[in-house]
Design a protein around this motif. Sequence first.
Motif, PDB file in Angstrom:
ATOM      1  N   LEU A  15       0.826  -1.199   0.000  1.00  0.00           N
ATOM      2  CA  LEU A  15       0.000   0.000   0.000  1.00  0.00           C
ATOM      3  C   LEU A  15       0.866   1.256   0.000  1.00  0.00           C
ATOM      4  N   LEU A  16       1.942   1.243   0.769  1.00  0.00           N
ATOM      5  CA  LEU A  16       2.842   2.392   0.812  1.00  0.00           C
ATOM      6  C   LEU A  16       3.548   2.595  -0.522  1.00  0.00           C
ATOM      7  N   VAL A  17       3.942   1.504  -1.155  1.00  0.00           N
ATOM      8  CA  VAL A  17       4.559   1.599  -2.480  1.00  0.00           C
ATOM      9  C   VAL A  17       3.554   2.186  -3.472  1.00  0.00           C
ATOM     10  N   GLY A  18       2.319   1.696  -3.402  1.00  0.00           N
ATOM     11  CA  GLY A  18       1.274   2.228  -4.268  1.00  0.00           C
ATOM     12  C   GLY A  18       0.989   3.695  -3.988  1.00  0.00           C
ATOM     13  N   PHE A  19       1.028   4.068  -2.704  1.00  0.00           N
ATOM     14  CA  PHE A  19       0.821   5.460  -2.319  1.00  0.00           C
ATOM     15  C   PHE A  19       1.865   6.357  -2.969  1.00  0.00           C
ATOM     16  N   VAL A  20       3.110   5.932  -2.932  1.00  0.00           N
ATOM     17  CA  VAL A  20       4.188   6.719  -3.544  1.00  0.00           C
ATOM     18  C   VAL A  20       3.941   6.888  -5.042  1.00  0.00           C
ATOM     19  N   PHE A  21       3.560   5.794  -5.704  1.00  0.00           N
ATOM     20  CA  PHE A  21       3.320   5.856  -7.148  1.00  0.00           C
ATOM     21  C   PHE A  21       2.148   6.783  -7.476  1.00  0.00           C
ATOM     22  N   VAL A  22       1.054   6.638  -6.737  1.00  0.00           N
ATOM     23  CA  VAL A  22      -0.148   7.426  -7.025  1.00  0.00           C
ATOM     24  C   VAL A  22       0.085   8.914  -6.776  1.00  0.00           C
ATOM     25  N   VAL A  23       0.602   9.252  -5.614  1.00  0.00           N
ATOM     26  CA  VAL A  23       0.767  10.668  -5.269  1.00  0.00           C
ATOM     27  C   VAL A  23       1.843  11.321  -6.127  1.00  0.00           C
ATOM     28  N   SER A  24       2.959  10.628  -6.337  1.00  0.00           N
ATOM     29  CA  SER A  24       3.993  11.198  -7.205  1.00  0.00           C
ATOM     30  C   SER A  24       3.458  11.373  -8.625  1.00  0.00           C
ATOM     31  N   GLY A  25       2.609  10.432  -9.060  1.00  0.00           N
ATOM     32  CA  GLY A  25       2.014  10.542 -10.383  1.00  0.00           C
ATOM     33  C   GLY A  25       1.122  11.761 -10.517  1.00  0.00           C
ATOM     34  N   LEU A  26       0.332  12.034  -9.475  1.00  0.00           N
ATOM     35  CA  LEU A  26      -0.540  13.212  -9.491  1.00  0.00           C
ATOM     36  C   LEU A  26       0.290  14.496  -9.510  1.00  0.00           C
ATOM     37  N   ILE A  27       1.376  14.502  -8.761  1.00  0.00           N
ATOM     38  CA  ILE A  27       2.274  15.666  -8.764  1.00  0.00           C
ATOM     39  C   ILE A  27       2.882  15.855 -10.148  1.00  0.00           C
ATOM     40  N   ILE A  28       3.329  14.754 -10.740  1.00  0.00           N
ATOM     41  CA  ILE A  28       3.927  14.820 -12.072  1.00  0.00           C
ATOM     42  C   ILE A  28       2.896  15.287 -13.100  1.00  0.00           C
ATOM     43  N   ASN A  29       1.663  14.784 -13.006  1.00  0.00           N
ATOM     44  CA  ASN A  29       0.613  15.216 -13.926  1.00  0.00           C
ATOM     45  C   ASN A  29       0.344  16.715 -13.802  1.00  0.00           C
ATOM     46  N   PHE A  30       0.381  17.233 -12.576  1.00  0.00           N
ATOM     47  CA  PHE A  30       0.167  18.662 -12.378  1.00  0.00           C
ATOM     48  C   PHE A  30       1.297  19.471 -13.015  1.00  0.00           C
ATOM     49  N   ILE A  31       2.529  19.005 -12.826  1.00  0.00           N
ATOM     50  CA  ILE A  31       3.664  19.700 -13.446  1.00  0.00           C
ATOM     51  C   ILE A  31       3.544  19.650 -14.973  1.00  0.00           C
ATOM     52  N   GLN A  32       3.104  18.493 -15.497  1.00  0.00           N
ATOM     53  CA  GLN A  32       2.919  18.379 -16.938  1.00  0.00           C
ATOM     54  C   GLN A  32       1.871  19.366 -17.431  1.00  0.00           C
ATOM     55  N   LEU A  33       0.810  19.525 -16.661  1.00  0.00           N
ATOM     56  CA  LEU A  33      -0.226  20.486 -17.026  1.00  0.00           C
ATOM     57  C   LEU A  33       0.354  21.897 -17.099  1.00  0.00           C
TER      58      LEU A  33
END
Length: 377
Positions: A15-33
Motif C-alpha cells: 500500500l505504501l509503495v502504491g501510495f508513492v506511485f499514485v501521489v507522485s504521479g498526481l504531482i507529475i501530472n500537475f507539473i505536466q499540465l
Amino acid sequence: MGLIAYIKSLFIVQLLVGFVFVVSGLIINFIQLCTCVLWPIDRQLYRKINTRLSYSLWSQLVMLLEWWSGTECTIFADQATVDKFGKEHVIIILNHNYEIDFLCGWTMCERYGVLGASKVLAKYELLKVPLIGWTWYFLEIVFCKRKWEEDRDTVFKGLAQLKDYPEFMWFLLYCEGTRFTPKKHEISMEVAESKGLPKLKYHLLPRTKGFTTTLSCLKGTVSAVYDVTLNFRDKKVPTLHGIVSGKKYMADMNIKRYPVEEIPEDEKECATWLHKLYQQKDALQEHYEKEGSFPGPTIKPPRRLWTLLNFLFWATLLLTPLLNFACGVFVSGSPLLIVGFLIFCIIASIAVRRLISVSEVNKTGSTYGKMEGKKEN
C-alpha cells in the motif's frame, strides 16, 4: 519465506509503495499540465521536459520489476542489433500474452535510455485512466477507438505530429490488438480460415491497418522495425500482482531488426509482409515451447540505479510527512483524526487495486478482439 520476502508480501508495505506511485504521479501530472504553456512557444522544450517527467513515473514500475521482484530479462539478439538500441527511432512489434509484457518492454526501454520517450497506439478508454492515461496525453500518445472511420483523422494527425520528435522513441504496437486467450484465438483462426491465411498456433491474426498506417506516417523518421517475442521460463504466467508481491520471474526476449528499406511500401504488400512475420514468430514460439529457449546469442543488459534512486527520492519526499502525520494521529488519540486516517487508507487501497486491475483492460470489453477483425486486415 525469508524476512525480506515476507515484508514484500505485506499489504501495508504494498500500500505504501502504491501510495508513492499514485501521489507522485498526481504531482507529475500537475507539473505536466503547467508545461502546456510551453507548447506554443517551444514545442521541443515541452517534449524534453515531459519525457523526463514521464520517466520519473514509469521508472517506478520498472523499479518494481527489476529491484523489487528481481525479475531478470535476457535478450536473444546479435550484437549488431543491440548496438543500435537507443540510437534510432523504431517501431516495436510485441506479442501480447502476459499482463506484464509491457513492463518487460519498458525495462528494455529504460536500460537503453528511451523509457521517457516510449510511445504506443493506445485504446481511447485508457485516456480516462488517472496517471497512466493522463501522462500519455501529455506525451502525445495516439489514442484510437478501434473504428477506422472515426480514428482515421486522429491517427494520421497524431502520428504526423511525432515525425520531428527530438528524443529517440520506441513506438510499441500490439498488432494482435488484444491479449491472447484460447477463445480469442479460436475466433481469430476462424477469420484466418475465411481469408485463406495460414493459421497460427501461438498468436492471434495480426491486424495490419495499424501497422501499415504507423509505418507510412512515420516514414523518414523511424529507421527500423524490431520484432520482439517475449516468453517466461518454466512456462510461468507472471502477473502484475505477483510483481508487486515480490515474485521473481525469468523473461526471455528474442529481438530481430528489420530496416524499413526492406519492408514494402505498398499497403497490401506491407500487410502480406506482416502476416509472414507472424508466421515466423509462430515458428519461433514453437521452438521455445520445445527447447525452453530461443536460438542465437544472449545478452543481459545490466540494470541501472536510476530507477531505484528515483523511487527512493519520491518515497523519502512523500512517506516522511505521511508517517509523521500517522504517528501524530495515534499519539494524540483523536477519534476523528484516526477515523479520517483509516478512511484515507481504505480509499488509497482501492485506488492501488484499481491501478493494478488496469492491466486487465484487454481481457474484458475489448471490441478489438472480437469479430470486428472480420472487417479489416
